[in-house]
Enzyme design. Structure first.
Site, PDB file in Angstrom:
ATOM      1  N   GLU A 114       0.824  -1.223   0.000  1.00  0.00           N
ATOM      2  CA  GLU A 114       0.000   0.000   0.000  1.00  0.00           C
ATOM      3  C   GLU A 114       0.853   1.266   0.000  1.00  0.00           C
ATOM      4  OE1 GLU A 114      -3.721   0.288   0.253  1.00  0.00           O
ATOM      5  OE2 GLU A 114      -2.791   2.026  -0.668  1.00  0.00           O
ATOM      6  N   LYS A 190       5.164   4.648  -9.825  1.00  0.00           N
ATOM      7  CA  LYS A 190       3.878   4.446  -9.135  1.00  0.00           C
ATOM      8  C   LYS A 190       2.783   4.108 -10.144  1.00  0.00           C
ATOM      9  CE  LYS A 190       5.263   7.489  -5.392  1.00  0.00           C
ATOM     10  NZ  LYS A 190       5.343   8.901  -4.991  1.00  0.00           N
TER      11      LYS A 190
END
Ligand SMILES: NC(=O)c1ccc[n+]([C@@H]2O[C@H](COP(=O)([O-])OP(=O)(O)OC[C@H]3O[C@@H](n4cnc5c(N)ncnc54)[C@H](OP(=O)(O)O)[C@@H]3O)[C@@H](O)[C@H]2O)c1
Length: 410
Positions: A114, A190
């Site tokens: 996460e 990302k």
């Protein structure tokens, strides 16, 4: 007494030390919620600890070292030993995600990450769990807090790029060497992670072309205000025909767009799917304690045996950026004489680029033309700008920035 859950911690820097502290503070609450009390069974840094010994004692490994090696080897060893692996490492996931997730499926042992994307914003969890059954069409947003702070500061105060970067460094929002952030590479890593998860396909950092914010001028931001536009560094992953396109670039957004108001070092990610229309998640994008809190959330999921990422990976083709349609802002300094606008319009027209709006300002002998185009296949726009660059009437290099066309009701 709850049974202990032993955590091997690799890395004790900004995030690792914050995680250590948070784990101590929250251990009782986690024990009450899960029946297991988490405790550290060993810490590895460059100067202390031995990985093999830590692994042998641990029920799970938390990796907060960063970089590829030894993080990759530790991840594979951890999964092979049946110990869940939690990490905040975007480099590792964006370059070796296939290998790690294949090992996770093979061994049936969880990998959770996460904190690798958008700091504390729980976008991975939402994609992996809440929308596991949704068909995502597009995942896009602001995934780098450093550049978002720089662009917000330039817009707020009229500061130059260099001054806004210096201020970001003073406030700890940018590192001494900000290269990965300002070139867009951090955001590209990302986006590779989000694209893989969103589209269940293999996406490597090398598949993600990226542009950064170093060339942005205060002038561009100022002119764009006249069109009601706000500049952001966006990561965009979307389905295109049978393939996917994943890119990072600076783009203008209309003021009513949900991402336009995300300012300072914040991150925000929008998910679009026919079944959910769209949702936007936002919050702090980095910071030791914030990132540690996302890591702790993953650890609690591991302790309570949260879900595995078991989706099979298929390979969708990567669509080259030049084949994607985009709208553009174009800033030109030209000779101020009759016929100039007509000549530029002709070149644009010859390349199938059509103009949506124009602002023209005199600068003595020269003039500044700032235009916003309708969406067009990027190759056509690139060709048009190349031709315009060769015109004798031009007084400086053209500057082009993408514009996101979607408008939202205020
Ligand atoms: N900082 C943030 O706000 C943030 C936000 C999101 C994600 N992350 C991610 O979190 C991870 C950690 O970042 P950080 O900012 O905490 O890094 P950091 O402050 O540089 O700390 C790194 C830690 O890892 C240890 N380490 C590095 N290489 C090692 C090696 N080869 N063997 C053993 N130990 C090693 C270092 O040991 P020494 O103490 O001996 O040097 C240090 O304790 C990275 O993947 C980063 O991308 C950070």
């Amino acid at each position: 007494m709850s049974e202990p859950f032993r955590v091997g911690l690799l890395g004790h820097g900004t995030v690792g030390s914050a995680f250590d502290r948070l784990l101590g503070e929250r251990a009782d609450a986690i024990a009450t919620a899960t029946g297991r009390r988490p405790e550290l069974c060993g810490v590895l840094t460059r100067s202390q600890g031995a990985f093999a010994e830590i692994l042998s004692k641990a029920d799970a490994i938390v990796e907060l070292m960063g970089g590829i090696e030894p993080a990759r080897e530790c991840a594979l060893a951890s999964l092979a030993a049946g110990k869940p692996f939690v990490t905040a490492n975007k480099q590792l996931l964006s370059q070796h995600g296939d290998e790690l997730l294949a090992a996770s499926r093979r061994t049936g042992v969880q990998v959770r990450y996460e904190a690798a994307v958008a700091g504390v914003v729980p976008v991975i969890r939402v994609m992996r769990e809440s929308f596991a059954g949704a068909h995502l069409e597009k995942v896009y947003g602001i995934v780098n807090g450093t550049t978002n702070y720089i662009l917000s500061e330039m817009a707020r105060s009229g500061a130059s790029y260099a001054d806004a970067l210096a201020r970001a460094q003073e406030l700890g929002y940018a590192e001494a060497d900000p290269t990965e952030d300002v070139t867009g590479k951090d955001a590209a890593a990302k986006m590779a992670i989000l694209a893989r998860l969103g589209f269940h396909t293999s996406v490597h950092l090398d598949d993600v072309p990226y542009e950064g914010v170093e060339e942005i001028t205060a002038d561009d931001i100022d002119y764009a205000k006249e069109f009601g536009l706000v500049l952001k560094l966006l990561g965009v992953a979307e389905r295109r025909g049978a393939g996917v396109s994943v890119r990072v670039f600076p783009a203008f957004l209309y003021g009513s767009h949900p991402l336009a108001s995300v300012s300072g070092p914040f991150n925000a990610v929008t998910l679009e799917s026919p079944a959910i229309t769209e949702i936007t998640l936002s919050g702090p994008g980095a910071g030791g304690i914030e990132t540690a809190s996302a890591v702790l959330g993953d650890l609690v999921s591991v302790i309570s045996s949260g879900g595995m990422e078991l989706d099979p990976i298929e390979q969708l083709p990567i669509v080259p950026g030049e084949e994607v349609e985009s709208a553009f802002y174009l800033h030109l300094e030209v000779a101020d004489r009759p016929g100039v606008l007509a000549e530029i319009a002709r070149v644009l027209g010859d390349n199938e680029v059509s103009v949506k709006s124009v602002v023209q300002k005199g600068l003595g002998e020269n003039a500044r033309l700032v235009m916003v185009m309708h969406p067009v296949v990027e190759r056509c726009f690139i060709d048009a700008v190349e031709s315009i660059s060769k015109l004798e009437l031009l007084r400086g290099p053209p500057r082009a920035i993408r514009v996101i066309e979607e408008e939202f009701a205020a």
